[in-house]
Design an enzyme around this catalytic site. Structure first.
Site, short mmCIF file in Angstrom:
data_model
loop_
_atom_site.label_atom_id
_atom_site.label_comp_id
_atom_site.label_asym_id
_atom_site.label_seq_id
_atom_site.Cartn_x
_atom_site.Cartn_y
_atom_site.Cartn_z
N LYS A 215 0.83 -1.20 0.00
CA LYS A 215 0.00 0.00 0.00
C LYS A 215 0.87 1.26 0.00
O LYS A 215 1.98 1.27 0.54
CB LYS A 215 -0.94 0.01 1.21
N ARG A 251 -3.41 -10.42 4.13
CA ARG A 251 -3.61 -10.48 2.67
C ARG A 251 -2.40 -9.83 2.00
O ARG A 251 -2.16 -8.64 2.19
CB ARG A 251 -4.91 -9.74 2.31
#
Length: 272
Positions: A215, A251
């Protein structure tokens, strides 16, 4: 079906394979169904407990695609992956139905059952696992100006309400996990606060999934204010920190280094 926390004991790694041209990290890499299937098999071999297949990008600024297009992307991959533990990353009932018929055992819905009124029934009828995620706004606009009075409390309240809704729709609580939606309508600081105060979400009584992998917040905390992704080492650090604070499912895009790091972290933490 056994409770989700038994099927995926802490820490479990969920690999990510996006069959899209425009996902923020691996867009265009797995458009060929043979390549996507090979990537999923490799992730399972590297220790992933499940692989999450997605046919629609939900990166900041992304536009949606039709059910037909999403099905065109993911169904050929499911057809190549019989008997592997798979998840479908979708908010569309038709796509979830096809994936579940193709062997998926979990539906990962970024809209938390708000995107398609038929999805809850599909999940309930199939007896599938479900992940409910928090997102402020929609992918196209969610990172424009995210605002909260108190991000952790508001995310927890939202997930508590969506959990109650899912149960009312016939999905047993034992099949549901929760995801605070790292990067989905949050600032860099808010993303880190959600992991730092994960105990507030754990108080809801359900396993928590964290998707911090690659991210942009990771790149920005390292000094690049325009970063659109973060490096593997930073992703691993975030995953280990989330696990130590109680996360169950991590994840990730890079399975092997995460599995190795989390195996060591689990050995240090000891039985829980």
């Amino acid at each position: 079906m056994i409770p989700i926390e038994e099927r995926f004991p802490r820490p479990s790694v969920m690999g990510v394979v996006n069959v899209t041209p425009d996902s923020f990290s691996d867009g265009g890499v797995h458009l060929d169904p043979d390549l996507a299937a090979a990537a999923a098999r490799r992730m399972i071999e590297e220790g992933a407990a499940i692989v999450d297949l997605g046919g629609e990008s939900t990166r900041p600024g992304s536009e949606g695609v039709s059910s037909d297009e999403e099905l065109r992307r993911v169904v050929p991959v499911f057809e190549r992956l019989e008997a592997l533990p798979l998840s479908i990353d979708t908010s569309k009932a038709a796509v979830a139905q096809a994936a579940l018929e193709g062997g998926a055992i979990l539906v990962n819905d970024v809209t938390a059952l708000r995107g398609d009124p038929e999805l809850a029934g599909v999940v309930a009828d199939a007896g599938a696992y479900l992940c409910l995620m928090h997102m402020q706004g929609e992918p196209r606009t969610m990172q424009a100006e995210p605002h909260y009075e108190e991000v952790v409390g508001e995310v927890a309240a939202f997930l508590e309400e969506r959990l109650a809704f899912a149960v009312a729709q016939g999905i047993p609580e034992g099949r549901i996990c929760l995801d605070p939606g790292i990067g989905f309508g949050k600032t860099v600081e808010q993303n880190f606060e959600l992991v730092r105060r994960l105990d507030v979400l754990l108080a809801l009584g359900r396993p928590v999934m964290i998707g911090f992998s690659r991210k942009s917040s990771l790149g920005r905390i390292l000094g690049d204010p325009t970063a659109t992704t973060g490096p593997v080492a930073a992703s691993v650090a975030a995953a280990v920190a989330a696990y130590e604070r109680g996360a169950t499912i991590l994840r990730v895009h890079d399975v092997k280094p995460h599995v190795e790091a989390l195996t060591v972290a689990a050995a240090v933490v000891g039985p829980t």
